[in-house]
Design an enzyme around this catalytic site. Structure first.
Site, PDB file in Angstrom:
ATOM      1  N   GLY A   1      36.243  45.486  43.039  1.00 38.49           N
ATOM      2  CA  GLY A   1      37.411  46.334  42.751  1.00 38.49           C
ATOM      3  C   GLY A   1      38.241  46.707  43.963  1.00 38.49           C
ATOM      4  CB  SER A   2      38.595  45.459  47.433  1.00 39.39           C
ATOM      5  OG  SER A   2      38.939  44.105  47.271  1.00 39.39           O
ATOM      6  CG  ASN A   3      42.664  42.595  44.912  1.00 40.18           C
ATOM      7  OD1 ASN A   3      43.702  42.480  45.546  1.00 40.18           O
ATOM      8  ND2 ASN A   3      41.615  41.801  45.091  1.00 40.18           N
TER       9      ASN A   3
ATOM     10  CE  LYS B   1      37.565  34.059  25.935  1.00 39.16           C
ATOM     11  NZ  LYS B   1      37.485  33.446  27.221  1.00 39.16           N
TER      12      LYS B   1
ATOM     13  NE  ARG C   1      33.265  38.120  30.700  1.00 39.88           N
ATOM     14  CZ  ARG C   1      32.194  37.396  30.443  1.00 39.88           C
ATOM     15  NH1 ARG C   1      32.289  36.303  29.727  1.00 39.88           N
ATOM     16  NH2 ARG C   1      31.006  37.767  30.880  1.00 39.88           N
TER      17      ARG C   1
ATOM     18  CG  ASN D   1      44.376  36.078  37.723  1.00 38.03           C
ATOM     19  OD1 ASN D   1      43.578  36.995  37.935  1.00 38.03           O
ATOM     20  ND2 ASN D   1      44.077  34.815  37.999  1.00 38.03           N
TER      21      ASN D   1
ATOM     22  CG  HIS E   1      42.952  32.051  42.183  1.00 40.24           C
ATOM     23  ND1 HIS E   1      41.717  32.151  41.558  1.00 40.24           N
ATOM     24  CD2 HIS E   1      42.886  30.969  42.986  1.00 40.24           C
ATOM     25  CE1 HIS E   1      40.963  31.142  41.963  1.00 40.24           C
ATOM     26  NE2 HIS E   1      41.640  30.419  42.833  1.00 40.24           N
TER      27      HIS E   1
HETATM   28  C1  GAR Z   1      39.716  38.618  44.544  1.00 39.06           C
HETATM   29  O1  GAR Z   1      39.641  37.851  45.721  1.00 39.06           O
HETATM   30  C2  GAR Z   1      40.508  37.897  43.481  1.00 39.06           C
HETATM   31  O2  GAR Z   1      41.550  37.133  43.991  1.00 39.06           O
HETATM   32  C3  GAR Z   1      39.439  37.009  42.888  1.00 39.06           C
HETATM   33  O3  GAR Z   1      38.323  37.851  42.794  1.00 39.06           O
HETATM   34  C4  GAR Z   1      38.326  38.753  43.903  1.00 39.06           C
HETATM   35  C5  GAR Z   1      38.062  40.151  43.393  1.00 39.06           C
HETATM   36  O4  GAR Z   1      37.877  41.040  44.466  1.00 39.06           O
HETATM   37  N1  GAR Z   1      39.828  36.480  41.605  1.00 39.06           N
HETATM   38  C6  GAR Z   1      39.544  35.231  41.206  1.00 39.06           C
HETATM   39  O5  GAR Z   1      38.875  34.470  41.870  1.00 39.06           O
HETATM   40  C7  GAR Z   1      40.120  34.859  39.860  1.00 39.06           C
HETATM   41  N2  GAR Z   1      39.844  33.513  39.562  1.00 39.06           N
HETATM   42  P1  GAR Z   1      37.868  42.623  44.216  1.00 39.06           P
HETATM   43  O6  GAR Z   1      36.903  42.876  43.047  1.00 39.06           O
HETATM   44  O7  GAR Z   1      37.367  43.210  45.490  1.00 39.06           O
HETATM   45  O8  GAR Z   1      39.274  43.036  43.866  1.00 39.06           O
END
Ligand code: GAR
Length: 193
Positions: A11-13, A64, A90, A106, A108
């Site tokens: 969850g840092s984002n 799902k 997911r 999203n 990525h």
């Molecule tokens: C992030 O780097 C995001 O870009 C990636 O998961 C991480 C979550 O980090 N997402 C993917 O790879 C989607 N395919 P966070 O939980 O610290 O935000």
């Protein structure tokens, strides 16, 4: 812009987004944080910020479609307009896609279409790519496909380790995601007026 955050892990984002929301840099109202993983640290982060933290696992549903219908019910109950994925690992199914067309965003950790999936940073590092980066895009039915909103590249240096690259990618994500969401929220406000 009323949004829900969907996340599966650290969850840092989310933390970067909520920090910007609290500083009034994004005109966004976060209805709740949802996780498909009961032990995801993002749920703790949400509670620490006084945001409702909700979780249930797809494993507890017979399909799902039924899992997503439950999620949709929640989104409707909380009058959510936008879905922000922040490490939600997911694939989004037709139930949510049809209910939120061009309204699911999203992030990525690669320059899509390169290195989609769960290990975008590691795959770029192991491929000895000269560059990688971050993509923010709308979701469609594919895995990390869908119209790109913005991409930002960074160089992979000879001296980088996987850890240093991960750190740089996350720093870039934490700058870029709030900035892009602020722009979308502003456009949205203009459109509503
Ligand atoms: C992030 O780097 C995001 O870009 C990636 O998961 C991480 C979550 O980090 N997402 C993917 O790879 C989607 N395919 P966070 O939980 O610290 O935000």
């Amino acid at each position: 812009m009323r949004a829900a955050i969907l996340a599966s892990g650290n969850g840092s984002n989310f933390e970067a987004i909520i920090t910007a929301v609290k500083r009034r840099e994004i005109e966004m109202d976060i209805a709740f944080v949802f996780s498909d993983k009961p032990d995801a640290f993002v749920l703790e982060r949400a509670k620490n910020h006084g945001i409702e933290a909700i979780h249930f696992s797809p494993k507890n549903f017979s399909s799902k479609g039924i899992y997503e219908a439950e999620l949709l019910h929640l989104l409707e109950e909380y009058q959510v307009e936008w879905i922000i994925l922040a490490g939600y690992m997911r694939i989004i199914g037709p139930c949510l896609l049809e209910a939120y067309p061009q309204r699911i965003i999203n992030i990525h950790p690669s320059l899509l279409p390169k290195y989609p999936g769960l290990h975008g940073i590691k795959e770029a590092f192991e491929a000895k790519a000269e560059q990688t980066g971050v993509t923010i895009h709308y979701i469609d039915a594919g895995v990390d496909t869908g119209p790109i909103i913005v991409q930002e590249a960074l160089d992979i240096l000879q001296t980088d380790t996987l850890e240093s690259l991960e750190e740089k990618i996350h720093q870039l994500e934490h700058q870029l995601y709030p900035k892009v969401l602020a722009e979308i929220a502003n456009k949205q406000k203009g459109a509503v007026k």
